[in-house]
Design an enzyme around this catalytic site. Sequence first.
Site, PDB file in Angstrom:
ATOM      1  N   ILE A  97       0.865  -1.168   0.000  1.00 20.71           N
ATOM      2  CA  ILE A  97       0.000   0.000   0.000  1.00 20.71           C
ATOM      3  C   ILE A  97       0.909   1.228   0.000  1.00 20.71           C
ATOM      4  O   ILE A  97       2.045   1.165   0.456  1.00 20.71           O
ATOM      5  CB  ILE A  97      -0.991   0.029   1.193  1.00 20.71           C
ATOM      6  CG1 ILE A  97      -0.258  -0.090   2.529  1.00 20.71           C
ATOM      7  CG2 ILE A  97      -2.033  -1.057   1.067  1.00 20.71           C
ATOM      8  CD1 ILE A  97      -1.206  -0.019   3.725  1.00 20.71           C
ATOM      9  N   ASP A  98       0.409   2.312  -0.540  1.00 23.42           N
ATOM     10  CA  ASP A  98       1.227   3.511  -0.715  1.00 23.42           C
ATOM     11  C   ASP A  98       1.760   4.040   0.614  1.00 23.42           C
ATOM     12  O   ASP A  98       1.163   3.831   1.674  1.00 23.42           O
ATOM     13  CB  ASP A  98       0.415   4.618  -1.385  1.00 23.42           C
ATOM     14  CG  ASP A  98      -0.070   4.228  -2.774  1.00 23.42           C
ATOM     15  OD1 ASP A  98       0.554   3.347  -3.381  1.00 23.42           O
ATOM     16  OD2 ASP A  98      -1.075   4.809  -3.221  1.00 23.42           O
ATOM     17  N   LYS A  99       2.862   4.758   0.527  1.00 21.39           N
ATOM     18  CA  LYS A  99       3.478   5.347   1.714  1.00 21.39           C
ATOM     19  C   LYS A  99       2.467   6.145   2.544  1.00 21.39           C
ATOM     20  O   LYS A  99       2.406   6.003   3.765  1.00 21.39           O
ATOM     21  CB  LYS A  99       4.635   6.263   1.290  1.00 21.39           C
ATOM     22  CG  LYS A  99       5.260   7.038   2.447  1.00 21.39           C
ATOM     23  CD  LYS A  99       6.357   7.977   1.956  1.00 21.39           C
ATOM     24  CE  LYS A  99       6.921   8.799   3.117  1.00 21.39           C
ATOM     25  NZ  LYS A  99       7.985   9.725   2.662  1.00 21.39           N
TER      26      LYS A  99
END
Length: 300
Positions: free
Chosen positions: A134-136
Site C-alpha cells: 500500500i502507498d506510503k
Amino acid sequence: MINNKFIVSEQVDRADIYLSEKTGFTRSHIKILCDEGNLFVNGKIAKSNKKLKVGDEVVFTVPENKPLDLEPKNIPLDIVYEDEDLAVINKPQGMTVHAGNGTKGDTLVNALLYHLDNLSGINGVIRPGIVHRIDKNTSGLLVVAKNDKTHVALAKQLENKTCHREYVALLEGVLKNDSGRIETFIGRDKNNRTKMAVSSFGRRAITDYKVLERFNNFTLCEFSLKTGRTHQIRVHAKYLGHPVVGDIEYGYKNQKFKLNGQLLHARKLEFVHPSTGKVVSFEAPIPDYFMEIIKKVRGK
C-alpha cells in the site's frame, strides 16, 4: 533459482511493468535480471521492454537470494495478527513499505526484520515477506508472508481476486450515486511515468464503491478492490471527479486541511489462510487524524 511462470490473461503493456505488478520488484531491478537472461516469453529470451499480448507465456527466473543487506530497526509496529506462517500489519501513514527510489532505512521491511523471526524470500533481498503493497501515505492492513509456500499461496489469491480488500476514503465533493462500479484500464501516465492514469492501453482495473456518509462538500466512501493496480483507488477517485482529500498527486494542489497525505485507509483484509484453509478476516479502525477531519466536516 525460483521460476515464476505466468500466462498473460488481459491487455498489458511492457514486460517490466507486468512483472513489477506480479512480483513486487521495481522495474529497475527487473531490468537488471532481464539483462542477465532471466526472462523468457513463449520460450524465447526477452528484454524487459518486450511488448506482451494476451496468451503469452512469461517465465521470469529469480536467482537465489543473497544475504540480506538491510538493517533491522526497532520501529514500532502494530501487528494485528501473527502465527508461524504470516503476519497482518496495520501500517501507519507515512511509512514506506520497502526501499527503492532513494528510500531506505525506516521502512516497513526494516521494522519487519526486527520484529519477526522469518520472512519469505521470493521477492528478493529488498522486499522479504512483502506479498502486496500500500502507498506510503495510505494507512491500513497488509499481510506479510514468513515462508515461500505461504507467499505463493497468498499471491495466487491476489491474482485470482479471491482476497477481499476494503478501503475507506474521504473524497472531495458530493457523490451523486449511492454505489457503483468503476471499470477502466489503468496504465502509466504518458506525461509523468511516476504516476498512473486511466487510459486505453493499460491493464483492466475494477473498483466497487459505496457511499457511507455525505457532508456539505465531502463524501465518506468505501472502496472494494477487484483488481490490484498501482494507485488504483486514487486514480479511480480522480476518474469519478472526486479525488481523495489530501492527495496532492491525483487531487487538488491546494488542500483545505493540513495533512501529511491522502485520507485513504485499508480498513479490512480477508483471505483464506494457506495452512488452515479457513477464511480469516481482519479490521483496522480509521486513524485518529482521519477521524478528526471527519468530525470537522460533519460539524460543518
